[in-house]
Design a protein around this motif. Structure first.
Motif, PDB file in Angstrom:
ATOM      1  N   ILE A  61      -4.668   7.260 -16.428  1.00 35.08           N
ATOM      2  CA  ILE A  61      -3.894   6.141 -15.898  1.00 35.08           C
ATOM      3  C   ILE A  61      -4.553   5.817 -14.559  1.00 35.08           C
ATOM      4  O   ILE A  61      -4.668   6.691 -13.696  1.00 35.08           O
ATOM      5  CB  ILE A  61      -2.409   6.500 -15.653  1.00 35.08           C
ATOM      6  N   ALA A  62      -4.991   4.584 -14.379  1.00 36.07           N
ATOM      7  CA  ALA A  62      -5.643   4.176 -13.130  1.00 36.07           C
ATOM      8  C   ALA A  62      -4.775   3.152 -12.412  1.00 36.07           C
ATOM      9  O   ALA A  62      -4.315   2.182 -13.019  1.00 36.07           O
ATOM     10  CB  ALA A  62      -7.017   3.595 -13.418  1.00 36.07           C
ATOM     11  N   LEU A  63      -4.544   3.390 -11.117  1.00 37.24           N
ATOM     12  CA  LEU A  63      -3.776   2.472 -10.278  1.00 37.24           C
ATOM     13  C   LEU A  63      -4.726   1.840  -9.269  1.00 37.24           C
ATOM     14  O   LEU A  63      -5.545   2.534  -8.662  1.00 37.24           O
ATOM     15  CB  LEU A  63      -2.660   3.221  -9.548  1.00 37.24           C
ATOM     16  N   TYR A  64      -4.583   0.536  -9.079  1.00 36.38           N
ATOM     17  CA  TYR A  64      -5.530  -0.219  -8.269  1.00 36.38           C
ATOM     18  C   TYR A  64      -4.773  -1.260  -7.459  1.00 36.38           C
ATOM     19  O   TYR A  64      -3.869  -1.913  -7.984  1.00 36.38           O
ATOM     20  CB  TYR A  64      -6.515  -0.883  -9.234  1.00 36.38           C
ATOM     21  N   LEU A  65      -5.123  -1.413  -6.178  1.00 35.33           N
ATOM     22  CA  LEU A  65      -4.542  -2.448  -5.320  1.00 35.33           C
ATOM     23  C   LEU A  65      -5.644  -3.058  -4.484  1.00 35.33           C
ATOM     24  O   LEU A  65      -6.370  -2.338  -3.783  1.00 35.33           O
ATOM     25  CB  LEU A  65      -3.459  -1.861  -4.404  1.00 35.33           C
ATOM     26  N   PHE A 125       1.793   6.426  -6.911  1.00 32.54           N
ATOM     27  CA  PHE A 125       0.734   7.348  -7.322  1.00 32.54           C
ATOM     28  C   PHE A 125       1.258   8.780  -7.384  1.00 32.54           C
ATOM     29  O   PHE A 125       0.995   9.500  -8.348  1.00 32.54           O
ATOM     30  CB  PHE A 125      -0.455   7.259  -6.354  1.00 32.54           C
ATOM     31  N   GLU A 126       2.015   9.194  -6.376  1.00 28.99           N
ATOM     32  CA  GLU A 126       2.575  10.557  -6.357  1.00 28.99           C
ATOM     33  C   GLU A 126       3.502  10.785  -7.553  1.00 28.99           C
ATOM     34  O   GLU A 126       3.428  11.821  -8.217  1.00 28.99           O
ATOM     35  CB  GLU A 126       3.319  10.817  -5.044  1.00 28.99           C
ATOM     36  N   ILE A 127       4.363   9.831  -7.821  1.00 27.11           N
ATOM     37  CA  ILE A 127       5.300   9.964  -8.940  1.00 27.11           C
ATOM     38  C   ILE A 127       4.555   9.931 -10.271  1.00 27.11           C
ATOM     39  O   ILE A 127       4.835  10.717 -11.177  1.00 27.11           O
ATOM     40  CB  ILE A 127       6.383   8.873  -8.864  1.00 27.11           C
ATOM     41  N   THR A 131       0.839  -1.200   0.000  1.00 25.49           N
ATOM     42  CA  THR A 131       0.000   0.000   0.000  1.00 25.49           C
ATOM     43  C   THR A 131       0.877   1.255   0.000  1.00 25.49           C
ATOM     44  O   THR A 131       0.627   2.190  -0.749  1.00 25.49           O
ATOM     45  CB  THR A 131      -0.961   0.005   1.203  1.00 25.49           C
ATOM     46  N   GLU A 132       1.929   1.252   0.829  1.00 26.42           N
ATOM     47  CA  GLU A 132       2.851   2.398   0.855  1.00 26.42           C
ATOM     48  C   GLU A 132       3.573   2.549  -0.484  1.00 26.42           C
ATOM     49  O   GLU A 132       3.770   3.670  -0.958  1.00 26.42           O
ATOM     50  CB  GLU A 132       3.858   2.242   1.989  1.00 26.42           C
ATOM     51  N   VAL A 133       3.982   1.436  -1.077  1.00 31.12           N
ATOM     52  CA  VAL A 133       4.640   1.481  -2.390  1.00 31.12           C
ATOM     53  C   VAL A 133       3.698   2.104  -3.412  1.00 31.12           C
ATOM     54  O   VAL A 133       4.093   2.970  -4.198  1.00 31.12           O
ATOM     55  CB  VAL A 133       5.082   0.065  -2.838  1.00 31.12           C
ATOM     56  N   MET A 134       2.438   1.704  -3.379  1.00 32.87           N
ATOM     57  CA  MET A 134       1.461   2.224  -4.341  1.00 32.87           C
ATOM     58  C   MET A 134       1.185   3.712  -4.119  1.00 32.87           C
ATOM     59  O   MET A 134       0.997   4.458  -5.081  1.00 32.87           O
ATOM     60  CB  MET A 134       0.165   1.416  -4.263  1.00 32.87           C
ATOM     61  N   LYS A 156       1.747  15.705 -19.664  1.00 34.19           N
ATOM     62  CA  LYS A 156       0.943  15.271 -20.811  1.00 34.19           C
ATOM     63  C   LYS A 156      -0.540  15.560 -20.620  1.00 34.19           C
ATOM     64  O   LYS A 156      -1.351  15.231 -21.483  1.00 34.19           O
ATOM     65  CB  LYS A 156       1.143  13.771 -21.052  1.00 34.19           C
ATOM     66  N   GLY A 157      -0.890  16.112 -19.468  1.00 34.74           N
ATOM     67  CA  GLY A 157      -2.285  16.411 -19.193  1.00 34.74           C
ATOM     68  C   GLY A 157      -3.122  15.175 -18.910  1.00 34.74           C
ATOM     69  O   GLY A 157      -4.342  15.191 -19.090  1.00 34.74           O
ATOM     70  N   LEU A 158      -2.483  14.104 -18.447  1.00 33.40           N
ATOM     71  CA  LEU A 158      -3.199  12.870 -18.142  1.00 33.40           C
ATOM     72  C   LEU A 158      -3.747  12.912 -16.712  1.00 33.40           C
ATOM     73  O   LEU A 158      -3.107  13.434 -15.815  1.00 33.40           O
ATOM     74  CB  LEU A 158      -2.266  11.659 -18.271  1.00 33.40           C
ATOM     75  N   GLU A 159      -4.910  12.324 -16.536  1.00 32.81           N
ATOM     76  CA  GLU A 159      -5.493  12.192 -15.203  1.00 32.81           C
ATOM     77  C   GLU A 159      -4.991  10.885 -14.602  1.00 32.81           C
ATOM     78  O   GLU A 159      -4.869   9.873 -15.296  1.00 32.81           O
ATOM     79  CB  GLU A 159      -7.015  12.164 -15.307  1.00 32.81           C
ATOM     80  N   VAL A 160      -4.696  10.891 -13.302  1.00 31.50           N
ATOM     81  CA  VAL A 160      -4.275   9.680 -12.603  1.00 31.50           C
ATOM     82  C   VAL A 160      -5.260   9.429 -11.463  1.00 31.50           C
ATOM     83  O   VAL A 160      -5.530  10.327 -10.675  1.00 31.50           O
ATOM     84  CB  VAL A 160      -2.833   9.806 -12.050  1.00 31.50           C
TER      85      VAL A 160
END
Length: 173
Positions: A84-88, A33-35, A26-29, A43-47
């Motif tokens: 870009i979507a990040l999921y854990l 996410f911040e990076i 969770t901490e790694v993610m 590039k104007g991408l949403e994360v």
């Protein structure tokens, strides 16, 4: 490229001395996410993110972070606009990390080779890279007993599903 080759050599070295350390994924993610947010901003991408709390896995924090960063870096490179979507989350005994983009996607003929060393798909000509990032990510995940599954639709996006084994975390009270 030399550093990438050394990282690949580490991941493919004798697996009898695999790290038994516990890593808070969770901490790694959260760090990833911040990076990712900073890298995607130009590039104007949403994360977006959705993370389960207190997920611990077996393996080196630095190596797991590097593998995921390689995947995120590709998602940003090949997503001209969108998200870009990040999921854990966790499933039975496993941590599941997904990196999903709304980018160009990967052609079927390239998809079967993306974890090969130095492989660069037909769309990669205009993008910087050595062709080692995904090979390194794959080697790191398999070294720690995990796997990577990729699904992609050209012109719609790609999903990297990364699986690692859950490790029971002993509290230090």
């Amino acid at each position: 490229t030399v550093k990438d080759v050394l990282d690949l050599a580490w991941a493919e070295a004798d697996k009898t001395e695999i790290s038994t350390q516990s890593t808070n994924l969770t901490e790694v993610m959260e760090e990833l996410f911040e990076i990712t947010t900073q890298l995607a901003k130009s590039k104007g991408l949403e994360v977006t993110k959705r993370f389960e709390k207190n997920v611990y896995v077996s393996g080196s924090r630095d190596k797991i972070f590097q593998a995921l960063l390689n995947i995120v870096d590709n998602a940003i490179k090949y997503t001209p606009r969108g998200t870009i979507a990040l999921y854990l989350a966790t499933a039975i005994g496993e941590a599941v990390v997904k990196v999903k983009d709304t980018g160009e996607g990967i052609a079927d003929e390239d998809l079967v080779h993306i974890f090969d060393r130095f492989y660069r798909g037909k769309k990669s000509g205009r993008v910087d890279g050595s062709g080692l990032g995904l090979a390194i990510a794959h080697a790191i995940f398999t070294t720690f007993g995990g796997s990577i599954i990729v699904t992609s639709t050209p012109n719609k996006g790609t999903v990297f599903t990364n699986i690692l084994l859950i490790k029971k975390h002993e509290s230090t009270t």
